[in-house]
Design a protein around this motif. Structure first.
Motif, short mmCIF file in Angstrom:
data_model
loop_
_atom_site.label_atom_id
_atom_site.label_comp_id
_atom_site.label_asym_id
_atom_site.label_seq_id
_atom_site.Cartn_x
_atom_site.Cartn_y
_atom_site.Cartn_z
N GLN A 86 0.85 -1.19 0.00
CA GLN A 86 0.00 0.00 0.00
C GLN A 86 0.89 1.24 0.00
OE1 GLN A 86 -2.36 -0.61 3.50
NE2 GLN A 86 -3.70 -2.11 2.52
N ILE A 87 0.80 2.01 -1.07
CA ILE A 87 1.61 3.22 -1.23
C ILE A 87 0.73 4.43 -0.96
CG2 ILE A 87 3.06 4.53 -2.83
CD1 ILE A 87 3.50 1.93 -4.37
N SER A 88 1.07 5.17 0.06
CA SER A 88 0.32 6.38 0.42
C SER A 88 1.33 7.46 0.76
CB SER A 88 -0.62 6.12 1.60
OG SER A 88 -1.34 7.29 1.95
N ILE A 89 1.69 8.26 -0.24
CA ILE A 89 2.69 9.31 -0.09
C ILE A 89 1.99 10.65 -0.07
CG2 ILE A 89 4.75 10.37 -1.08
CD1 ILE A 89 5.38 7.72 -2.41
N ASP A 90 2.20 11.41 0.98
CA ASP A 90 1.65 12.76 1.10
C ASP A 90 2.71 13.62 1.78
OD1 ASP A 90 0.14 15.02 1.18
OD2 ASP A 90 -1.45 14.23 2.46
N ASP A 91 3.66 14.07 0.99
CA ASP A 91 4.81 14.82 1.51
C ASP A 91 4.75 16.26 1.08
OD1 ASP A 91 5.71 12.48 2.61
OD2 ASP A 91 7.08 12.03 0.96
N GLN A 92 5.16 17.12 1.98
CA GLN A 92 5.28 18.54 1.69
C GLN A 92 6.56 19.06 2.33
OE1 GLN A 92 1.82 20.72 2.92
NE2 GLN A 92 0.51 19.85 1.35
N ALA A 93 7.27 19.87 1.60
CA ALA A 93 8.51 20.44 2.11
C ALA A 93 8.65 21.87 1.59
CB ALA A 93 9.72 19.61 1.68
N GLN A 94 9.03 22.76 2.49
CA GLN A 94 9.22 24.16 2.12
C GLN A 94 10.44 24.69 2.84
OE1 GLN A 94 5.82 26.64 2.71
NE2 GLN A 94 6.72 28.42 1.72
N THR A 95 11.38 25.17 2.08
CA THR A 95 12.63 25.69 2.62
C THR A 95 12.97 27.00 1.93
OG1 THR A 95 13.42 23.44 3.01
CG2 THR A 95 15.06 25.18 3.08
N ARG A 96 13.42 27.95 2.71
CA ARG A 96 13.81 29.25 2.14
C ARG A 96 15.05 29.75 2.89
NH1 ARG A 96 9.17 33.49 1.21
NH2 ARG A 96 8.67 31.83 -0.25
N ASN A 97 16.09 30.04 2.14
CA ASN A 97 17.34 30.52 2.71
C ASN A 97 17.75 31.82 2.03
OD1 ASN A 97 17.63 28.24 4.37
ND2 ASN A 97 18.53 27.07 2.69
N SER A 98 18.37 32.70 2.82
CA SER A 98 18.86 33.97 2.30
C SER A 98 20.15 34.33 3.03
CB SER A 98 17.82 35.08 2.47
OG SER A 98 18.32 36.31 1.98
N THR A 99 21.17 34.68 2.28
CA THR A 99 22.48 35.00 2.85
C THR A 99 23.01 36.26 2.20
OG1 THR A 99 22.93 32.66 3.21
CG2 THR A 99 24.81 34.16 3.29
N GLN A 100 23.51 37.18 3.03
CA GLN A 100 24.14 38.41 2.54
C GLN A 100 25.41 38.66 3.34
OE1 GLN A 100 21.35 41.64 2.75
NE2 GLN A 100 20.13 40.90 1.02
N ARG A 101 26.47 39.01 2.61
CA ARG A 101 27.74 39.30 3.25
C ARG A 101 28.36 40.53 2.61
NH1 ARG A 101 31.50 34.21 3.01
NH2 ARG A 101 31.00 34.46 0.79
N ALA A 102 29.05 41.31 3.43
CA ALA A 102 29.75 42.51 2.95
C ALA A 102 31.00 42.73 3.79
CB ALA A 102 28.85 43.74 3.01
N ARG A 103 32.09 43.11 3.13
CA ARG A 103 33.34 43.31 3.84
C ARG A 103 34.15 44.39 3.14
NH1 ARG A 103 37.83 38.62 5.23
NH2 ARG A 103 39.31 39.96 6.37
N THR A 104 34.70 45.31 3.93
CA THR A 104 35.53 46.39 3.40
C THR A 104 36.76 46.54 4.29
OG1 THR A 104 33.55 47.54 2.61
CG2 THR A 104 35.59 48.82 2.76
N ASN A 105 37.93 46.65 3.68
CA ASN A 105 39.15 46.86 4.46
C ASN A 105 40.08 47.80 3.71
OD1 ASN A 105 40.27 45.26 2.41
ND2 ASN A 105 39.99 43.39 3.60
N SER A 106 40.93 48.44 4.45
CA SER A 106 41.91 49.37 3.87
C SER A 106 43.14 49.40 4.77
CB SER A 106 41.32 50.77 3.72
OG SER A 106 40.97 51.29 4.99
N ALA A 107 44.29 49.67 4.18
CA ALA A 107 45.55 49.76 4.93
C ALA A 107 46.48 50.73 4.21
CB ALA A 107 46.21 48.39 5.05
N SER A 108 47.27 51.44 4.95
CA SER A 108 48.21 52.39 4.38
C SER A 108 49.47 52.41 5.24
CB SER A 108 47.61 53.80 4.30
OG SER A 108 47.28 54.26 5.60
N GLY A 109 50.59 52.74 4.63
CA GLY A 109 51.88 52.80 5.33
C GLY A 109 52.81 53.79 4.66
N GLY A 110 53.72 54.32 5.41
CA GLY A 110 54.65 55.32 4.89
C GLY A 110 56.06 55.11 5.43
#
Length: 243
Positions: A86-110
């Motif tokens: 007896q096959i009785s399949i009733d599946d539901q799946a919901q996935t939501r992903n969100s990724t944000q990245r930001a990076r800033t760097n600076s260096a100076s020398g004399g």
């Protein structure tokens, strides 16, 4: 080295043919992992010992003519026995992903002192030279990603499967195949896997959730399926196109 190249060239068309066949026909089900290979589809059945010409019992006997057993278990146990899946399949799946990245760097020398040449470097750089900011680096990186999955499946089917093997620990390997033809369309249902005899109900039935290494396929072939399938040439172009 030459022999290796000749052998590789000989087997290359076979690999290409396999890929092309998979592209045209679609992906195949993976074989059951235990045992390693799926049993043959054509199952040989064992005839009943002594034939079916049994001597009928007397009128006062409790034994029914043609009965397989009196007090024994009627559930599938041996190769060739049939059980209901007896096959009785009733599946539901919901996935939501969100990724944000930001990076800033600076260096100076004399360099404040460089063998007394720090003031003379301005002549080599007519645009201006500042020893206090002789070296400088800057960097920035941004990354953003998102993904979502929304899946819903519902299948209710019943199929009769045949015991094709009995493992050393008593588990049963089953396989069933069913085809229904309507006009010029054939609907095909296949099921295979491994079950425990203890999980088979008194009605000689088992649920698909109790099948280990289950392989269930439901599809069709015919005019309707052919019209809904992507043409083979288009599938090849989409698969092998580098763009």
């Amino acid at each position: 080295m030459r022999k290796i190249l000749i052998i590789a060239a000989a087997f290359a068309p076979l690999a290409a043919c396999s890929t092309v066949a998979e592209t045209v026909r679609g992906p195949e089900l993976a074989p059951i992992g235990y045992p390693a290979a799926l049993v043959p589809v054509q199952q040989a059945y064992m005839p009943a010992p002594g034939g079916r010409d049994a001597t009928p019992a007397s009128a006062n006997s409790l034994w029914r003519v043609g009965a397989r057993t009196f007090f024994g278990d009627q559930r599938a146990r041996h190769v060739g026995d049939i059980l209901t899946v007896q096959i009785s399949i009733d599946d539901q799946a919901q996935t939501r992903n969100s990724t944000q990245r930001a990076r800033t760097n600076s260096a100076s020398g004399g360099v404040t002192h460089f063998f007394g040449l720090e003031n003379s470097l301005g002549r080599a750089f007519p645009g201006g030279f500042d020893p206090a900011n002789m070296v400088g680096t800057e960097g920035a990186a941004n990354s953003a990603g998102s993904g979502s999955v929304n899946r819903s499946e519902k299948v209710n089917l019943t199929i009769a499967a045949v015991v094709t093997d009995v493992l050393s620990n008593g588990n049963l390997v089953i396989q069933g195949r069913q085809e229904v033809r309507t006009n010029r369309e054939v609907r095909e249902l296949t099921v295979a896997g491994i079950v425990r005899p203890e999980d088979i109900s008194s009605a000689n039935a088992i649920n698909h959730t109790q099948i280990a290494e289950a392989r269930i396929s439901y599809g069709g072939r015919g005019d309707i399926s052919r019209m809904q399938t992507t043409p083979a040439a288009q599938s090849l172009v989409e698969r092998f196109s580098p763009f």
